[in-house]
Design a protein around this motif. Sequence first.
Motif, PDB file in Angstrom:
ATOM      1  N   ILE A 128     -39.162   7.436 128.465  1.00 48.02           N
ATOM      2  CA  ILE A 128     -39.743   8.443 127.285  1.00 48.02           C
ATOM      3  C   ILE A 128     -40.564   9.395 127.890  1.00 48.02           C
ATOM      4  O   ILE A 128     -40.358  10.526 127.309  1.00 48.02           O
ATOM      5  N   HIS A 129     -41.500   9.386 128.687  1.00 48.09           N
ATOM      6  CA  HIS A 129     -42.561  10.339 129.268  1.00 48.09           C
ATOM      7  C   HIS A 129     -41.616  11.394 129.954  1.00 48.09           C
ATOM      8  O   HIS A 129     -41.957  12.195 129.979  1.00 48.09           O
ATOM      9  N   GLN A 130     -40.643  10.765 130.736  1.00 50.30           N
ATOM     10  CA  GLN A 130     -39.922  11.854 131.502  1.00 50.30           C
ATOM     11  C   GLN A 130     -39.237  12.900 130.392  1.00 50.30           C
ATOM     12  O   GLN A 130     -39.168  14.282 130.451  1.00 50.30           O
ATOM     13  N   ARG A 131     -38.574  12.411 129.465  1.00 42.33           N
ATOM     14  CA  ARG A 131     -37.955  13.191 128.234  1.00 42.33           C
ATOM     15  C   ARG A 131     -38.909  14.134 127.672  1.00 42.33           C
ATOM     16  O   ARG A 131     -38.562  15.180 127.231  1.00 42.33           O
ATOM     17  N   LEU A 132     -40.345  13.602 127.512  1.00 39.81           N
ATOM     18  CA  LEU A 132     -41.153  14.310 126.970  1.00 39.81           C
ATOM     19  C   LEU A 132     -41.953  15.354 127.750  1.00 39.81           C
ATOM     20  O   LEU A 132     -43.031  16.183 127.256  1.00 39.81           O
ATOM     21  N   SER A 133     -41.505  15.486 129.334  1.00 37.92           N
ATOM     22  CA  SER A 133     -42.072  16.095 130.454  1.00 37.92           C
ATOM     23  C   SER A 133     -43.374  15.781 130.631  1.00 37.92           C
ATOM     24  O   SER A 133     -44.234  16.521 131.180  1.00 37.92           O
ATOM     25  N   ASN A 134     -43.894  14.683 130.306  1.00 41.10           N
ATOM     26  CA  ASN A 134     -45.000  13.947 130.866  1.00 41.10           C
ATOM     27  C   ASN A 134     -44.783  13.321 132.192  1.00 41.10           C
ATOM     28  O   ASN A 134     -44.788  12.093 132.384  1.00 41.10           O
ATOM     29  N   HIS A 135     -44.579  14.162 133.181  1.00 49.69           N
ATOM     30  CA  HIS A 135     -44.188  13.683 134.490  1.00 49.69           C
ATOM     31  C   HIS A 135     -45.128  12.680 135.147  1.00 49.69           C
ATOM     32  O   HIS A 135     -44.685  11.757 135.794  1.00 49.69           O
ATOM     33  N   ALA A 136     -46.300  12.897 135.081  1.00 53.98           N
ATOM     34  CA  ALA A 136     -47.330  12.179 135.882  1.00 53.98           C
ATOM     35  C   ALA A 136     -47.421  10.776 135.346  1.00 53.98           C
ATOM     36  O   ALA A 136     -47.367   9.761 135.804  1.00 53.98           O
ATOM     37  N   LEU A 137     -47.379  10.770 133.872  1.00 58.25           N
ATOM     38  CA  LEU A 137     -47.453   9.470 133.330  1.00 58.25           C
ATOM     39  C   LEU A 137     -46.154   8.885 133.751  1.00 58.25           C
ATOM     40  O   LEU A 137     -45.984   7.397 133.613  1.00 58.25           O
ATOM     41  N   SER A 138     -45.095   9.360 133.324  1.00 57.68           N
ATOM     42  CA  SER A 138     -43.595   8.660 133.773  1.00 57.68           C
ATOM     43  C   SER A 138     -43.557   8.195 135.078  1.00 57.68           C
ATOM     44  O   SER A 138     -43.330   7.003 135.266  1.00 57.68           O
ATOM     45  N   ARG A 139     -44.260   8.805 136.104  1.00 58.17           N
ATOM     46  CA  ARG A 139     -44.254   8.294 137.415  1.00 58.17           C
ATOM     47  C   ARG A 139     -45.079   7.151 137.640  1.00 58.17           C
ATOM     48  O   ARG A 139     -44.434   6.118 138.336  1.00 58.17           O
ATOM     49  N   VAL A 140     -46.163   7.005 136.625  1.00 59.28           N
ATOM     50  CA  VAL A 140     -47.053   5.711 136.714  1.00 59.28           C
ATOM     51  C   VAL A 140     -46.221   4.627 136.333  1.00 59.28           C
ATOM     52  O   VAL A 140     -46.385   3.499 136.630  1.00 59.28           O
ATOM     53  N   CYS A 141     -45.429   4.879 135.179  1.00 58.07           N
ATOM     54  CA  CYS A 141     -44.766   4.061 134.569  1.00 58.07           C
ATOM     55  C   CYS A 141     -43.387   3.396 135.426  1.00 58.07           C
ATOM     56  O   CYS A 141     -43.170   2.207 135.478  1.00 58.07           O
ATOM     57  N   TYR A 142     -42.947   4.388 136.108  1.00 58.21           N
ATOM     58  CA  TYR A 142     -41.728   3.764 137.019  1.00 58.21           C
ATOM     59  C   TYR A 142     -42.491   3.087 138.204  1.00 58.21           C
ATOM     60  O   TYR A 142     -41.786   2.015 138.476  1.00 58.21           O
ATOM     61  N   GLU A 143     -43.383   3.330 138.717  1.00 54.60           N
ATOM     62  CA  GLU A 143     -44.087   2.648 139.762  1.00 54.60           C
ATOM     63  C   GLU A 143     -44.540   1.460 139.376  1.00 54.60           C
ATOM     64  O   GLU A 143     -44.517   0.406 140.120  1.00 54.60           O
ATOM     65  N   LYS A 144     -44.923   1.266 137.963  1.00 55.14           N
ATOM     66  CA  LYS A 144     -45.354  -0.182 137.635  1.00 55.14           C
ATOM     67  C   LYS A 144     -44.146  -1.152 137.512  1.00 55.14           C
ATOM     68  O   LYS A 144     -44.237  -2.302 137.793  1.00 55.14           O
ATOM     69  N   ALA A 145     -43.213  -0.599 136.902  1.00 52.99           N
ATOM     70  CA  ALA A 145     -41.825  -1.203 136.960  1.00 52.99           C
ATOM     71  C   ALA A 145     -41.464  -1.712 138.347  1.00 52.99           C
ATOM     72  O   ALA A 145     -40.690  -2.925 138.385  1.00 52.99           O
ATOM     73  N   ILE A 146     -41.386  -0.923 139.318  1.00 50.87           N
ATOM     74  CA  ILE A 146     -41.072  -1.249 140.482  1.00 50.87           C
ATOM     75  C   ILE A 146     -41.828  -2.623 141.007  1.00 50.87           C
ATOM     76  O   ILE A 146     -41.349  -3.328 141.954  1.00 50.87           O
ATOM     77  N   GLN A 147     -43.260  -2.497 140.703  1.00 55.19           N
ATOM     78  CA  GLN A 147     -43.741  -3.504 141.292  1.00 55.19           C
ATOM     79  C   GLN A 147     -43.606  -5.044 140.535  1.00 55.19           C
ATOM     80  O   GLN A 147     -43.572  -5.947 141.133  1.00 55.19           O
ATOM     81  N   LEU A 148     -42.911  -4.932 139.382  1.00 57.69           N
ATOM     82  CA  LEU A 148     -42.614  -5.958 138.554  1.00 57.69           C
ATOM     83  C   LEU A 148     -41.321  -6.519 138.679  1.00 57.69           C
ATOM     84  O   LEU A 148     -40.890  -7.644 138.090  1.00 57.69           O
ATOM     85  N   THR A 149     -40.493  -5.997 139.491  1.00 54.82           N
ATOM     86  CA  THR A 149     -38.910  -6.575 139.701  1.00 54.82           C
ATOM     87  C   THR A 149     -38.856  -6.763 141.106  1.00 54.82           C
ATOM     88  O   THR A 149     -39.349  -6.010 141.877  1.00 54.82           O
ATOM     89  N   GLN A 150     -38.070  -7.709 141.462  1.00 57.18           N
ATOM     90  CA  GLN A 150     -37.680  -8.316 142.816  1.00 57.18           C
ATOM     91  C   GLN A 150     -36.308  -7.526 143.242  1.00 57.18           C
ATOM     92  O   GLN A 150     -36.118  -7.610 144.375  1.00 57.18           O
ATOM     93  N   SER A 151     -35.562  -7.087 142.238  1.00 53.45           N
ATOM     94  CA  SER A 151     -34.211  -6.440 142.441  1.00 53.45           C
ATOM     95  C   SER A 151     -34.196  -5.414 143.276  1.00 53.45           C
ATOM     96  O   SER A 151     -34.917  -4.314 143.041  1.00 53.45           O
TER      97      SER A 151
END
Length: 424
Positions: A386-409
Amino acid sequence: MESRDHIDTTLNHLFRQESGKMVAVLIKIFGIENIEMAEDVVQDALVSALETWKFRGVPDNPRAWLYKTARNKAIDVIRRKKHSKTIDFSDPQKQLLTSGYTLKATMNDFWEEDQIQDDFLAMMYACCHPDISRENQITFILKSLCGFSTKEVAKSFLTSEDTVSKRLYRTKEYFRKYKIRPEIPAQSAIVSRTSAVLSAIYLMFNEGYNSTHVDQLIREDLIGQAMSLCRSLLSGSQTRLPEVYALMALMCFHAARVDSRTTADGSLILLFDQDRTKWNPILIRSGEDYLNKASFGNALTTYHLEAAIAYQHCCAKRYEDTDWNEILGYYNILLDIAADPIVFLNRSLVILELKGPEDALKSLEKMKKNKLLEKYYLYHATLGEIHQRLSNHALSRVCYEKAIQLTQSKSEKQFLQAKITSNR
């Protein structure tokens, strides 16, 4: 000599497919108060397989070998315990286990092929006793009967491994105390008990469809086992309920798309980019048939609605043809039935497609402090999109990094990392 990887793969598959059935048969022999004894015999049989197959290779019929080994180990236990009070031999059939003349023949009767699946389903229903909490019911089924690891069960419930261990302990204590008899319940109780059984089957399917396993996004063995269990319910007149047909339809629609969900190297492919020519038309038609059969009676369950949503995806020839308004309507009804945070998250993704990122963000902000979603990688991945589509790139990156921490796949981590790279 067989490679260790081949032996491990074969045993892991067998463990998923057969350990619960063996536990169910052994509980029928030892009594439900001796669950851990049954689990120990199964573990011993698996260890024997690992040690023997390492030198002799995997047998032509590994399932039969494992069952025979478990049966022989059960005979050893009976011989050691027949003069103790650990096992209740008062049942007429069990009395024959105490005589050396009838022990082996009687033990063979317990392992008759047509009885094994019935015993397994009976044990699943015993786990769904109304005095056991819903969370404890499903946790025990997944862990003890379906071969899930503690980590996999924790992921299914979005909870901690410690919580899962406590639930297992409490359930086993209840079984030991009250000695609940494994059996298909009376018609008056079948609907409520079946609901818990279906929840466990669906969680098993979801673990196969989107696995916690580091190296495997899709576990086809679990998908197949879940669908096999659901078919078993449909084969019995008492358990042939509308919601069982609906769950079977839902699983068919999802399973139809499995071959299109990853690339040859295991990378994740989202629905938008999937090659729909790879979707299995036979499974889609089967799903339609099951969904039609689910329409009898007055029940409208979450499985009916989720199957209807999955059907909308399957019947769209292109992603652009998807009827998002119809899907949103189904999600609205789903939320009226059960205010599930995962349903709310999925509904927000539909809003993203229909109305855009601003409305989707407003929708998700209503769940901002939900503790379950905070631990769920897809929640943060969705926020990142969502933030990526809103061009909130810094926030988008933070969210993706959090998601990476929470998955083992590994596949999901690679996909999310690619999203971060494209976000610069």
